[in-house]
Design an enzyme around this catalytic site. Sequence first.
Site, PDB file in Angstrom:
ATOM      1  N   HIS A  10       0.864  -1.190   0.000  1.00 12.65           N
ATOM      2  CA  HIS A  10       0.000   0.000   0.000  1.00 12.65           C
ATOM      3  C   HIS A  10       0.892   1.227   0.000  1.00 12.65           C
ATOM      4  O   HIS A  10       1.951   1.240   0.632  1.00 12.65           O
ATOM      5  CB  HIS A  10      -0.901   0.018   1.245  1.00 12.65           C
ATOM      6  N   ASP A  20      -7.945  -5.316  -0.035  1.00 16.43           N
ATOM      7  CA  ASP A  20      -8.416  -6.214  -1.103  1.00 16.43           C
ATOM      8  C   ASP A  20      -8.057  -7.673  -0.884  1.00 16.43           C
ATOM      9  O   ASP A  20      -8.510  -8.539  -1.625  1.00 16.43           O
ATOM     10  CB  ASP A  20      -7.821  -5.751  -2.447  1.00 16.43           C
TER      11      ASP A  20
HETATM   12  C1  SDX Z   1      -6.218   0.012  -2.968  1.00 15.22           C
HETATM   13  O1  SDX Z   1      -4.343   4.534  -2.124  1.00 15.22           O
HETATM   14  C2  SDX Z   1      -5.368   3.917  -1.503  1.00 15.22           C
HETATM   15  O2  SDX Z   1      -5.792   4.306  -0.444  1.00 15.22           O
HETATM   16  C3  SDX Z   1      -5.940   2.711  -2.234  1.00 15.22           C
HETATM   17  C4  SDX Z   1      -6.975   1.894  -1.475  1.00 15.22           C
HETATM   18  C5  SDX Z   1      -8.266   2.654  -1.239  1.00 15.22           C
HETATM   19  O3  SDX Z   1      -9.004   2.254  -0.312  1.00 15.22           O
HETATM   20  O4  SDX Z   1      -8.583   3.560  -2.042  1.00 15.22           O
HETATM   21  O5  SDX Z   1      -6.422   1.472  -0.239  1.00 15.22           O
HETATM   22  C6  SDX Z   1      -7.375   0.641  -2.280  1.00 15.22           C
HETATM   23  O6  SDX Z   1      -5.955   0.354  -4.089  1.00 15.22           O
HETATM   24  C7  SDX Z   1      -5.365  -0.968  -2.222  1.00 15.22           C
HETATM   25  C8  SDX Z   1      -4.140  -1.462  -3.045  1.00 15.22           C
HETATM   26  C9  SDX Z   1      -4.612  -2.546  -3.990  1.00 15.22           C
HETATM   27  N1  SDX Z   1      -3.531  -2.901  -4.942  1.00 15.22           N
HETATM   28  C10 SDX Z   1      -2.906  -4.073  -4.838  1.00 15.22           C
HETATM   29  O7  SDX Z   1      -3.079  -4.893  -3.948  1.00 15.22           O
HETATM   30  C11 SDX Z   1      -1.940  -4.355  -5.992  1.00 15.22           C
HETATM   31  C12 SDX Z   1      -0.605  -4.891  -5.432  1.00 15.22           C
HETATM   32  N2  SDX Z   1       0.091  -3.856  -4.729  1.00 15.22           N
HETATM   33  C13 SDX Z   1       0.853  -2.919  -5.462  1.00 15.22           C
HETATM   34  O8  SDX Z   1       1.001  -2.958  -6.781  1.00 15.22           O
HETATM   35  C14 SDX Z   1       1.488  -1.794  -4.681  1.00 15.22           C
HETATM   36  O9  SDX Z   1       1.797  -2.244  -3.442  1.00 15.22           O
HETATM   37  C15 SDX Z   1       0.640  -0.559  -4.612  1.00 15.22           C
HETATM   38  C16 SDX Z   1       0.242  -0.102  -5.978  1.00 15.22           C
HETATM   39  C17 SDX Z   1      -0.585  -0.806  -3.800  1.00 15.22           C
HETATM   40  C18 SDX Z   1       1.472   0.532  -3.950  1.00 15.22           C
HETATM   41  O10 SDX Z   1       2.522   0.784  -4.793  1.00 15.22           O
HETATM   42  P1  SDX Z   1       3.626   1.907  -4.441  1.00 15.22           P
HETATM   43  O11 SDX Z   1       3.308   2.590  -3.177  1.00 15.22           O
HETATM   44  O12 SDX Z   1       3.824   2.754  -5.647  1.00 15.22           O
HETATM   45  O13 SDX Z   1       4.873   1.042  -4.118  1.00 15.22           O
HETATM   46  P2  SDX Z   1       5.912   0.523  -5.205  1.00 15.22           P
HETATM   47  O14 SDX Z   1       5.182  -0.044  -6.366  1.00 15.22           O
HETATM   48  O15 SDX Z   1       6.920   1.585  -5.416  1.00 15.22           O
HETATM   49  O16 SDX Z   1       6.564  -0.713  -4.389  1.00 15.22           O
HETATM   50  C19 SDX Z   1       7.629  -0.479  -3.468  1.00 15.22           C
HETATM   51  C20 SDX Z   1       8.447  -1.767  -3.528  1.00 15.22           C
HETATM   52  C21 SDX Z   1       8.867  -2.128  -4.956  1.00 15.22           C
HETATM   53  O17 SDX Z   1      10.039  -2.915  -4.821  1.00 15.22           O
HETATM   54  P3  SDX Z   1      11.502  -2.170  -5.049  1.00 15.22           P
HETATM   55  O18 SDX Z   1      11.436  -1.419  -6.357  1.00 15.22           O
HETATM   56  O19 SDX Z   1      11.647  -1.244  -3.848  1.00 15.22           O
HETATM   57  O20 SDX Z   1      12.508  -3.286  -5.039  1.00 15.22           O
HETATM   58  O21 SDX Z   1       7.641  -2.869  -3.071  1.00 15.22           O
HETATM   59  C22 SDX Z   1       7.464  -3.789  -4.141  1.00 15.22           C
HETATM   60  C23 SDX Z   1       7.783  -3.060  -5.426  1.00 15.22           C
HETATM   61  O22 SDX Z   1       8.238  -3.955  -6.417  1.00 15.22           O
HETATM   62  N3  SDX Z   1       6.044  -4.193  -4.086  1.00 15.22           N
HETATM   63  C24 SDX Z   1       5.614  -5.434  -4.247  1.00 15.22           C
HETATM   64  C25 SDX Z   1       4.227  -5.360  -4.067  1.00 15.22           C
HETATM   65  N4  SDX Z   1       3.866  -4.098  -3.829  1.00 15.22           N
HETATM   66  C26 SDX Z   1       4.997  -3.375  -3.838  1.00 15.22           C
HETATM   67  N5  SDX Z   1       6.262  -6.594  -4.526  1.00 15.22           N
HETATM   68  C27 SDX Z   1       5.483  -7.694  -4.609  1.00 15.22           C
HETATM   69  N6  SDX Z   1       4.145  -7.719  -4.449  1.00 15.22           N
HETATM   70  C28 SDX Z   1       3.482  -6.573  -4.181  1.00 15.22           C
HETATM   71  N7  SDX Z   1       2.172  -6.575  -4.027  1.00 15.22           N
END
Ligand code: SDX
Length: 434
Positions: free
Chosen positions: A311, A368
């Site tokens: 998140h 989720d």
């Molecule tokens: C919702 O914003 C809100 O409030 C949203 C929400 C709401 O109520 O409105 O809460 C609802 O959208 C919840 C989130 C649902 N999405 C997912 O579950 C999809 C999976 N998660 C992600 O793709 C990710 O975690 C996000 C999009 C939710 C957040 O992404 P960020 O904050 O931009 O973080 P990032 O992509 O920069 O990740 C940071 C690191 C990265 O690794 P490095 O580059 O540092 O090596 O964490 C890793 C990412 O690769 N990472 C994950 C991961 N999520 C982040 N690695 C594996 N699996 C994951 N799910």
Amino acid sequence: MTAKGANKVATLTDPTGKTIQLPIIDGSIGPSVIDVRKLYSDTGHFTYDPGYTSTGSCESKITYIDGDQGILLHRGYAIEELADKGDFLEVAYLILNGELPNKEQKAGFVKNVTYHTMVHEQMTQFWRGFRRDAHPMAVMCGVVGAMAAFYHDSTNISDPRQRKIASYRLIAKMPTIAAMAYKYSVGQPFMYPQNKLNYAENFLYMMFGIPCEEYKMSPVLAKAMDRIFILHADHEQNASTSTVRLAGSSGANPFACIAAGIASLWGPAHGGANEAVLEMLGEIGSKDKVGDAVKRAKDKDSSFRLMGFGHRVYKNFDPRAKIMQKTCHEVLGELGIKDPLLDVAMELEKVALQDDYFVQRKLYPNVDFYSGIILKAMGIPTSMFTAIFALARTVGWVAQWREMIEDPQQKIGRPRQLYTGQTQRPYVALEKRG
Ligand code: SDX
């Protein structure tokens, strides 16, 4: 930059030695902000923050999130209390108006919403134009946007009364429209809302009722549905809410703004994640395959992510995920359902939370992760999961849209950029091009 506590200013010195003082503004709780509104006019520099990881886009009094502590408040009330003691329309009233309703206010609000649940009969014609296998979110985008073609008496955003009517119409009609999208996809007749039912019961009735027999309401499922609505009602300046605010900042009508929010929510990184979680759990298939999935999620060369994990704000447990997990066990227990996907989800959570990759990046289950398992147990098809998220989030979108309109500081949102394209160059005639 030296942030001075006393004068509450941040002093910025650029490479030419020019310094400017930027005011620091405190909120009631949470991080203060550095007010950079004068930065460009004073320095010729923009701030640069793709994805807005460090940017506050507005002032708001609606929802507060502390990502480190895993705290979520709506108008100061903790989500745990609201989910446990309240109901969705009461929480909707709170989010919209700032206070919990007294008995009379609650009865009036519930009546208002109840008597706006039907859609204009002519709107049912829209469905004839969709394919039966259209994704419900595609239908929701289209039909909600088209509400502006019907409800002309609530599109003048400068009229507080019309803003209020549009808000009630949107909150009231979203369950009807979502249920109609489902009914159309399964070739069953649309079910009209029943005024004797509460909001969650009405949605279940319109989803699963048929004209041929009386629908047997399950109080357990209705309570779980209501709680799922509460957990999805609002969440600060997430992507879809920011989309609604930006669309609304140009003066667009409320129906068009909410349709824009639906479009943004649909993405798998946002509200589409609940659908993606079920697909992921199904793909993993069994507990013994969880280790491989975690390995793939850590592999930079793989685009695979653990959907429902991570998140932007929560670097601790999403409090909604904890409540959702508890509800998941309650519903499956009450229904006597043993879903192997729940076992996979729990194993995945256990393994991931012990893995350095997830621990270092503070990746926890989000809202989720468990919601889809409950919805599946309720007989709701995966394709409807995000439509249910959109239905509930309409309360937050509408409240944030109204707050934006009524904010005296509000201006049209128009970000700038860091330009790294071609500098000016002369036109080359066709015959002279390589
Ligand atoms: C919702 O914003 C809100 O409030 C949203 C929400 C709401 O109520 O409105 O809460 C609802 O959208 C919840 C989130 C649902 N999405 C997912 O579950 C999809 C999976 N998660 C992600 O793709 C990710 O975690 C996000 C999009 C939710 C957040 O992404 P960020 O904050 O931009 O973080 P990032 O992509 O920069 O990740 C940071 C690191 C990265 O690794 P490095 O580059 O540092 O090596 O964490 C890793 C990412 O690769 N990472 C994950 C991961 N999520 C982040 N690695 C594996 N699996 C994951 N799910």
